[in-house]
Design a protein around this motif. Structure first.
Motif, PDB file in Angstrom:
ATOM      1  N   ILE A 197       0.874  -1.169   0.000  1.00 22.50           N
ATOM      2  CA  ILE A 197       0.000   0.000   0.000  1.00 22.50           C
ATOM      3  C   ILE A 197       0.912   1.219   0.000  1.00 22.50           C
ATOM      4  O   ILE A 197       1.566   1.523   1.005  1.00 22.50           O
ATOM      5  CB  ILE A 197      -0.920   0.041   1.236  1.00 22.50           C
ATOM      6  CG1 ILE A 197      -1.625  -1.294   1.435  1.00 22.50           C
ATOM      7  CG2 ILE A 197      -1.912   1.185   1.105  1.00 22.50           C
ATOM      8  CD1 ILE A 197      -2.613  -1.642   0.377  1.00 22.50           C
ATOM      9  N   ILE A 198       0.982   1.895  -1.119  1.00 20.42           N
ATOM     10  CA  ILE A 198       1.812   3.098  -1.201  1.00 20.42           C
ATOM     11  C   ILE A 198       0.973   4.279  -0.713  1.00 20.42           C
ATOM     12  O   ILE A 198      -0.054   4.626  -1.309  1.00 20.42           O
ATOM     13  CB  ILE A 198       2.287   3.336  -2.642  1.00 20.42           C
ATOM     14  CG1 ILE A 198       3.089   2.128  -3.129  1.00 20.42           C
ATOM     15  CG2 ILE A 198       3.127   4.606  -2.719  1.00 20.42           C
ATOM     16  CD1 ILE A 198       3.498   2.210  -4.575  1.00 20.42           C
ATOM     17  N   ALA A 199       1.384   4.860   0.408  1.00 18.72           N
ATOM     18  CA  ALA A 199       0.682   6.002   0.993  1.00 18.72           C
ATOM     19  C   ALA A 199       1.476   7.269   0.702  1.00 18.72           C
ATOM     20  O   ALA A 199       2.659   7.357   1.022  1.00 18.72           O
ATOM     21  CB  ALA A 199       0.525   5.801   2.501  1.00 18.72           C
ATOM     22  N   ASN A 200       0.814   8.252   0.086  1.00 17.53           N
ATOM     23  CA  ASN A 200       1.494   9.481  -0.308  1.00 17.53           C
ATOM     24  C   ASN A 200       0.739  10.689   0.232  1.00 17.53           C
ATOM     25  O   ASN A 200      -0.478  10.802   0.040  1.00 17.53           O
ATOM     26  CB  ASN A 200       1.592   9.567  -1.838  1.00 17.53           C
ATOM     27  CG  ASN A 200       2.645  10.564  -2.277  1.00 17.53           C
ATOM     28  OD1 ASN A 200       3.446  11.029  -1.469  1.00 17.53           O
ATOM     29  ND2 ASN A 200       2.625  10.910  -3.540  1.00 17.53           N
TER      30      ASN A 200
ATOM     31  N   ASP B 239      -2.412  13.602   7.413  1.00 12.72           N
ATOM     32  CA  ASP B 239      -2.794  14.589   6.406  1.00 12.72           C
ATOM     33  C   ASP B 239      -3.612  13.831   5.358  1.00 12.72           C
ATOM     34  O   ASP B 239      -3.684  12.595   5.361  1.00 12.72           O
ATOM     35  CB  ASP B 239      -1.550  15.219   5.762  1.00 12.72           C
ATOM     36  CG  ASP B 239      -1.882  16.548   5.058  1.00 12.72           C
ATOM     37  OD1 ASP B 239      -3.077  16.927   5.051  1.00 12.72           O
ATOM     38  OD2 ASP B 239      -0.967  17.172   4.519  1.00 12.72           O
ATOM     39  N   ASP B 240      -4.240  14.561   4.456  1.00 11.76           N
ATOM     40  CA  ASP B 240      -4.935  13.893   3.359  1.00 11.76           C
ATOM     41  C   ASP B 240      -3.927  13.014   2.624  1.00 11.76           C
ATOM     42  O   ASP B 240      -2.858  13.477   2.212  1.00 11.76           O
ATOM     43  CB  ASP B 240      -5.523  14.914   2.394  1.00 11.76           C
ATOM     44  CG  ASP B 240      -6.625  15.745   3.040  1.00 11.76           C
ATOM     45  OD1 ASP B 240      -7.014  15.422   4.178  1.00 11.76           O
ATOM     46  OD2 ASP B 240      -7.086  16.708   2.411  1.00 11.76           O
ATOM     47  N   THR B 241      -4.271  11.736   2.466  1.00  7.88           N
ATOM     48  CA  THR B 241      -3.302  10.745   1.990  1.00  7.88           C
ATOM     49  C   THR B 241      -3.892   9.915   0.857  1.00  7.88           C
ATOM     50  O   THR B 241      -5.025   9.425   0.946  1.00  7.88           O
ATOM     51  CB  THR B 241      -2.880   9.806   3.139  1.00  7.88           C
ATOM     52  OG1 THR B 241      -2.381  10.600   4.230  1.00  7.88           O
ATOM     53  CG2 THR B 241      -1.804   8.836   2.684  1.00  7.88           C
ATOM     54  N   GLU B 242      -3.077   9.758  -0.198  1.00  8.58           N
ATOM     55  CA  GLU B 242      -3.490   8.914  -1.328  1.00  8.58           C
ATOM     56  C   GLU B 242      -3.005   7.492  -1.079  1.00  8.58           C
ATOM     57  O   GLU B 242      -1.858   7.266  -0.707  1.00  8.58           O
ATOM     58  CB  GLU B 242      -2.879   9.451  -2.626  1.00  8.58           C
ATOM     59  CG  GLU B 242      -3.156   8.591  -3.851  1.00  8.58           C
ATOM     60  CD  GLU B 242      -2.375   9.059  -5.059  1.00  8.58           C
ATOM     61  OE1 GLU B 242      -2.923   9.838  -5.856  1.00  8.58           O
ATOM     62  OE2 GLU B 242      -1.201   8.623  -5.206  1.00  8.58           O
ATOM     63  N   LEU B 243      -3.900   6.520  -1.306  1.00 12.60           N
ATOM     64  CA  LEU B 243      -3.564   5.113  -1.153  1.00 12.60           C
ATOM     65  C   LEU B 243      -3.573   4.439  -2.522  1.00 12.60           C
ATOM     66  O   LEU B 243      -4.536   4.558  -3.284  1.00 12.60           O
ATOM     67  CB  LEU B 243      -4.560   4.394  -0.238  1.00 12.60           C
ATOM     68  CG  LEU B 243      -4.794   4.982   1.163  1.00 12.60           C
ATOM     69  CD1 LEU B 243      -5.765   4.099   1.929  1.00 12.60           C
ATOM     70  CD2 LEU B 243      -3.475   5.122   1.920  1.00 12.60           C
ATOM     71  N   LEU B 244      -2.511   3.710  -2.823  1.00 12.89           N
ATOM     72  CA  LEU B 244      -2.415   2.996  -4.101  1.00 12.89           C
ATOM     73  C   LEU B 244      -1.852   1.603  -3.847  1.00 12.89           C
ATOM     74  O   LEU B 244      -0.670   1.447  -3.568  1.00 12.89           O
ATOM     75  CB  LEU B 244      -1.516   3.746  -5.084  1.00 12.89           C
ATOM     76  CG  LEU B 244      -1.265   3.041  -6.423  1.00 12.89           C
ATOM     77  CD1 LEU B 244      -2.568   2.886  -7.200  1.00 12.89           C
ATOM     78  CD2 LEU B 244      -0.236   3.795  -7.253  1.00 12.89           C
ATOM     79  N   PRO B 245      -2.682   0.548  -3.958  1.00 12.86           N
ATOM     80  CA  PRO B 245      -2.175  -0.819  -3.770  1.00 12.86           C
ATOM     81  C   PRO B 245      -1.421  -1.288  -5.028  1.00 12.86           C
ATOM     82  O   PRO B 245      -1.764  -0.927  -6.154  1.00 12.86           O
ATOM     83  CB  PRO B 245      -3.451  -1.654  -3.572  1.00 12.86           C
ATOM     84  CG  PRO B 245      -4.563  -0.671  -3.437  1.00 12.86           C
ATOM     85  CD  PRO B 245      -4.136   0.577  -4.128  1.00 12.86           C
ATOM     86  N   THR B 246      -0.420  -2.108  -4.826  1.00  7.45           N
ATOM     87  CA  THR B 246       0.306  -2.692  -5.960  1.00  7.45           C
ATOM     88  C   THR B 246       0.935  -4.001  -5.527  1.00  7.45           C
ATOM     89  O   THR B 246       1.371  -4.152  -4.387  1.00  7.45           O
ATOM     90  CB  THR B 246       1.386  -1.729  -6.493  1.00  7.45           C
ATOM     91  OG1 THR B 246       2.050  -2.325  -7.612  1.00  7.45           O
ATOM     92  CG2 THR B 246       2.421  -1.412  -5.439  1.00  7.45           C
TER      93      THR B 246
END
Length: 425
Positions: free
Chosen positions: A43-46, A70-77
């Motif tokens: 889970i890439i949290a940005n 903070d507001d965080t984008e989640l991108l599974p890979t």
């Protein structure tokens, strides 16, 4: 200001960002369509703060959880294990979907079928998946093995490709849950295993397809066509296997009753050849009908039985019946039928100028061809150093010297055969 133990002092400027909370806990699960959790998904949290992006892993049950500030984008890979769950049976399902015979019954299966990620299920996806099955490629393009549509969205079966794999979490999403559906690319029958303990498998049958080849000699440098037949090709929708060649090189493949071409094989070198054939429905062929023909060139003197062996080394050896159940496939090498000498009727017959007498020899050898008149009197005889294969001798009316009914006899070893010819004025 800052100072050390000896009271040496200095100063520096820092920027301090004050967050309006102490963080929110978010969690979620990544599972396949059957709710089997997928471990080791990154889970890439940005976020727009220091120390980001961060990477978190799902646990053995596919769960994850961590704090955000903070507001965080989640991108599974998840990369790797591209071949997991992918076989020629998937090609059969996808081909049936493309032809409108039987549609894939969920939007997630449609996403899995879109191997090249162009938002369309087409022949190019079949080609991409087949290359992976054959071992021509080892990874899908963009190095992606799984896709993760967010489960917040309800996918439309008429347009399943309108989805997102990212979510934006908010700092006020305390104890919020974010779930994703794991889709294994190329696997449309949900046979991919999520971990080493996963015991799922395709529905199996007791069917076995037996491929037959004749055990002929192959000389060094000789190019030989090897027809492949079957005595039990009944209701077969596809098959795949790995073939090992020893002492010969595969030059190509020719289609027969099955439309098998170069695109169905992977010539991987070192004598390893893979094959994948997928039809849209079960096919039944007559006993002995040629399915396809392999063209090989001998690297040394050998026989077909010494050249070919069928394994699962790269592409697993299996077949699929018309009900899309998995069966076995094997190769059987049969002894070549004993060839015999054959004497053919002269052409033309009757004749008034000249005629040709032909005969077939299984091996080179000495032969005698004699012509007799109606009374049994020997008219002419020829001693022949016959070659392997077809031999021909021409006789003229002048050489025979008579008209009417005559007989010719071929002798070689213990073989003898006689036919009648007619000489006319």
């Amino acid at each position: 200001s800052v100072w050390d133990e000896s009271w040496n002092t200095d100063f520096c400027e820092v920027e301090l960002k004050i967050l309006d909370n102490v963080g929110s806990r978010i969690s979620g699960k990544i599972a396949d369509e059957n709710n089997a959790g997928l471990p080791e998904v990154e889970i890439i949290a940005n976020a727009n703060i220091s120390e980001y992006p961060k990477v978190y892993l799902t646990d053995v049950n596919g769960n994850f959880g961590f704090d955000i500030y903070d507001d965080t984008e989640l991108l599974p890979t998840r990369k790797g294990d591209d071949i997991n769950g992918v076989s020629t049976l998937d090609l059969v399902y996808i081909q049936r979907h493309i032809l409108g015979i039987e549609s894939l019954n969920s939007p997630y299966k449609m996403i899995a079928a879109d191997a090249n990620n162009d938002k369309v299920i087409s022949a190019s996806d079949l080609s991409e998946i087949r290359k992976l099955i054959l071992g021509i490629i080892t990874k899908f393009r963009n190095n992606e093995s799984w896709r993760f549509p967010t489960s917040r969205e309800t996918l439309d079966p008429s347009n399943p490709f309108n989805y997102s794999e990212k979510v934006i979490t908010k700092t006020d999403d305390f104890d919020k849950t974010y779930n994703f559906t794991a889709v294994k690319i190329g696997d449309v029958n949900n046979s991919a295993k999520v971990d080493d303990l996963d015991k799922r498998s395709e529905t199996r049958s007791n069917d076995k397809v037996t491929l037959n080849v004749i055990d002929v000699k192959v000389n060094e440098g000789e190019i030989v066509r090897v027809p492949v037949t079957s005595d039990n090709f009944n209701n077969v929708s596809g098959f795949q296997y790995t073939m090992h060649l020893s002492g010969a090189e595969l030059m190509g493949v020719e289609k027969g009753a099955l439309n098998i071409t170069e695109s169905n094989i992977g010539n991987l070198g070192n004598g390893i050849v893979t094959m994948s054939y997928a039809g849209s429905e079960g096919v039944t062929l007559n006993e002995g009908e040629v399915l396809f023909t392999m063209v090989v060139r001998g690297e040394k003197a050998s026989k077909v039985s010494e050249i070919f062996s069928l394994t699962s080394a790269v592409t697993k050896a299996e077949s699929y019946n018309g009900d899309l159940k998995v069966g076995a496939i094997n190769l059987e090498v049969r002894t070549a039928p004993v060839a015999s000498i054959e004497l053919y009727q002269n052409e033309p017959n009757p004749f008034k100028g000249q005629t040709t007498v032909s005969f077939m020899m299984p091996e080179a050898g000495a032969a005698t061809l004699s012509v007799y008149d109606m009374t049994g009197k020997l008219v002419v005889t020829r001693s022949i150093s016959a070659v392997k294969g077809l031999n021909s001798e021409v006789f003229t009316k002048d050489q025979l010297g008579v008209s009417g009914v005559m007989y010719y006899t071929l002798e070689s070893g213990d073989f003898s055969a006689t036919k009648k010819m007619i000489v006319i004025e």
